[in-house]
Structures are given as C-alpha cells and as structure tokens.
Design an enzyme around this catalytic site. Structure first.
Site, PDB file in Angstrom:
ATOM      1  N   GLU A  90      36.286  44.380  -5.254  1.00 13.07           N
ATOM      2  CA  GLU A  90      36.046  42.948  -5.456  1.00 13.07           C
ATOM      3  C   GLU A  90      37.015  42.143  -4.602  1.00 13.07           C
ATOM      4  O   GLU A  90      37.958  42.678  -4.023  1.00 13.07           O
ATOM      5  CB  GLU A  90      36.227  42.575  -6.938  1.00 13.07           C
ATOM      6  CG  GLU A  90      34.941  42.591  -7.753  1.00 13.07           C
ATOM      7  CD  GLU A  90      34.091  41.347  -7.519  1.00 13.07           C
ATOM      8  OE1 GLU A  90      34.410  40.566  -6.593  1.00 13.07           O
ATOM      9  OE2 GLU A  90      33.101  41.165  -8.254  1.00 13.07           O
ATOM     10  N   ASN A 137      39.088  35.464 -13.815  1.00 14.75           N
ATOM     11  CA  ASN A 137      38.226  36.250 -12.944  1.00 14.75           C
ATOM     12  C   ASN A 137      38.536  36.048 -11.470  1.00 14.75           C
ATOM     13  O   ASN A 137      38.991  36.957 -10.802  1.00 14.75           O
ATOM     14  CB  ASN A 137      36.760  35.896 -13.228  1.00 14.75           C
ATOM     15  CG  ASN A 137      35.784  36.819 -12.513  1.00 14.75           C
ATOM     16  OD1 ASN A 137      36.129  37.944 -12.186  1.00 14.75           O
ATOM     17  ND2 ASN A 137      34.574  36.341 -12.258  1.00 14.75           N
ATOM     18  N   ASN A 182      32.148  32.970 -11.075  1.00 13.21           N
ATOM     19  CA  ASN A 182      32.470  34.106 -10.219  1.00 13.21           C
ATOM     20  C   ASN A 182      33.107  33.578  -8.945  1.00 13.21           C
ATOM     21  O   ASN A 182      34.046  32.807  -9.005  1.00 13.21           O
ATOM     22  CB  ASN A 182      31.230  34.969  -9.975  1.00 13.21           C
ATOM     23  CG  ASN A 182      31.349  36.344 -10.615  1.00 13.21           C
ATOM     24  OD1 ASN A 182      32.367  37.020 -10.475  1.00 13.21           O
ATOM     25  ND2 ASN A 182      30.322  36.766 -11.333  1.00 13.21           N
ATOM     26  N   ASP A 216      27.501  36.266  -7.146  1.00 11.18           N
ATOM     27  CA  ASP A 216      28.796  36.822  -7.530  1.00 11.18           C
ATOM     28  C   ASP A 216      29.832  36.305  -6.536  1.00 11.18           C
ATOM     29  O   ASP A 216      30.101  35.116  -6.484  1.00 11.18           O
ATOM     30  CB  ASP A 216      28.709  38.349  -7.568  1.00 11.18           C
ATOM     31  CG  ASP A 216      29.814  38.991  -8.396  1.00 11.18           C
ATOM     32  OD1 ASP A 216      30.972  38.542  -8.285  1.00 11.18           O
ATOM     33  OD2 ASP A 216      29.538  39.958  -9.121  1.00 11.18           O
TER      34      ASP A 216
END
Length: 280
Positions: A12, A95, A145, A192
């Site tokens: 990520e 996040n 996100n 995302d």
C-alpha cells in the site's frame, strides 16, 4: 506491463521519492524503497503491521501514520512521535496520509474498526499542522482511502471507497477544508489509492474490479488498465513521471489479512502518456 517486485504480502501507499518507489509493506511492518532495477531495502519499521501509510515533510523527513500515532523519522533513522491522534478516533487507527507543501499533514480514518468486524460508520479527515495542532477538518466520509493535493495546493481529493466516488475539498490558508463536493462519481468503481497527473486527471486503484482507472473531474473515464489481482494503490513516478506503479495482491477479505497469508503482493509498472503532478 512489467513486474518490479513480487513475493510480497500486502502492499500500500506507494510514493515516488528521491529516485525510488517507496511503499508500505503491510503485515511485515516494513517501509520499503525499491529502485527501477528492483534493488530494494527496508528503510523504516512501523510499530503496527496494518494499516500504515507514508509521506514526507517539506524538509525531507519521512512521516508514518501508524495506528493512532503520526511518527517522524529523524536523521539517525529512529521514529519519534510527530503527533498523538489517540483522542480523535476513539482509539481506532487511521488509514491514509498526504502532506502539503507547507507541512500540513492530512490523515483520514474510518469511524469503525474494519479489522475487528465493527459495523461501518462514517469517518473523517484530520489535520496536523507544522506546529503540532490536531483538529478534524472534514467528516461524513464513508470510508476514506487515498488522498492527493493539486499542484497549486488549493484542493484535497479523497477517495471514498464505500461511497464509490472521489470527493474534493478547498484548502484554506490555515489548512481548513471547505466546499465539499463530488469530484467524480465512480459508478460501481471502488476507489482506493489515488494519484494526480499533469492534465488534472486522477488515477485510482480498484481492488474488487481489478483495475486502475484514469478519470477527469466530473467522472469521465479516460483510460482503464486491467490486472489479474486486486489493485490497492497506484503512483506516477520514474525518471520522467510517466511510469504508473500499481500495487496488486489477491484480496481474501479481512479474515485472510494475516502475516502468514500467501505472498501474492506485487509492484507492477506500466508506461502512460501524462506525467505525475501534485502530492504525493
């Protein structure tokens, strides 16, 4: 399309920085940097395995959002606390992270702990100013996100995965957000990780639809690139900013997100026409 790295767990938060792609290697705690020849190294360690995200202050120091703490890497490589966010989200983690050119750090988080199986609840965006002030600057985001800031520093774009859209906010001189609007409706898309290009379009990664998609403000789809695995995040970089790095992995749901899962994570790369712009 080429594969730069494979055999990863979950990947990520890709960022092109100082001639290398940096990313968060979830479930291993590692922040990894890799060059275009595939030579990689672990450059930092997150205190938590998932989720965590990275970006840089204007002076070049690395920031890591890990759980409820925003950490800063000092010259000797140690991570120290940049801000404590534990009172903002009821102890739940955050996040994504993006830092503007003034050193304002924007972090987002959901209002529930997905990994613990809590029922969905709207989340928010929190601002951490260079002098350490922490305040909530946006709310009512279903599941925040990826985030990106336009080159002129005037607009924050936030991927809202559960609302199937990209949101935009005007950034004030003090870092506050206003003028909330839908920047692009993704239809059945699930945005995302995101990045901006020099024509003002956004690339977003989509896990369930297994593609990355380039859209302009208003929602017009300009390009779609399909993959064989879920696409978690994307970032433009490389020597001319025209390499689109895409982080992919098989997604088996929350119950499958464990450190001993099969290592299907990969860093993929494909050349595109329009170079990177904005932050990160």
């Amino acid at each position: 399309m080429k594969t730069l790295m494979s055999g990863l767990v979950m990947v990520e938060s890709p960022r092109w920085h100082d001639g290398r792609l940096w990313f968060a290697h979830w479930l291993t705690h590692d922040v990894v940097a890799v060059d275009l020849d595939g030579k990689s190294e672990v450059v930092a360690r997150s205190p938590i395995p998932i989720p965590f995200s990275i970006d840089w202050l204007p002076d070049g120091r690395l920031l890591v959002i890990a759980g409820t703490r925003l950490l800063r890497q000092e010259e000797d490589g140690t991570l120290v606390e940049h801000a404590d966010l534990s009172e903002v989200n009821g102890g739940r983690g955050f996040n994504e992270l993006v830092v503007d050119r003034r050193g304002n750090a924007y972090v987002n988080g959901a209002g529930f702990d997905m990994m613990a199986g809590e029922a969905p609840a709207p989340g928010f965006v929190v601002l951490v100013t260079p002098d350490g002030e922490v305040r909530t600057v946006a709310g009512g985001i279903q599941f925040g996100n990826g985030m990106a800031i336009t080159p002129d520093g005037s607009t924050l774009i936030v991927a809202d995965s559960y609302a199937n859209c990209l949101l935009a906010f005007d950034i004030a001189a003090d870092g506050s957000l206003s003028g909330r609007r839908v920047w692009a409706d993704a239809g059945d898309g699930v945005p995302d990780g995101i990045c901006l290009d020099a024509e003002g379009a956004v690339w977003y990664a989509d896990v369930p639809n297994k593609h990355v998609r380039r859209v302009r403000e208003g929602g017009e789809v300009l390009q779609t690139i399909d993959f064989d695995d879920g696409c978690f995040a994307c970032m433009l970089g490389g020597e001319d900013g025209r390499t689109l790095f895409v982080l992919t992995s098989v997604w088996r749901g929350v119950e499958g997100a464990t450190g001993d899962q099969e290592r299907t994570g990969r860093v993929r790369m494909v050349e595109v026409a329009v170079p990177h712009a904005g932050r990160p």
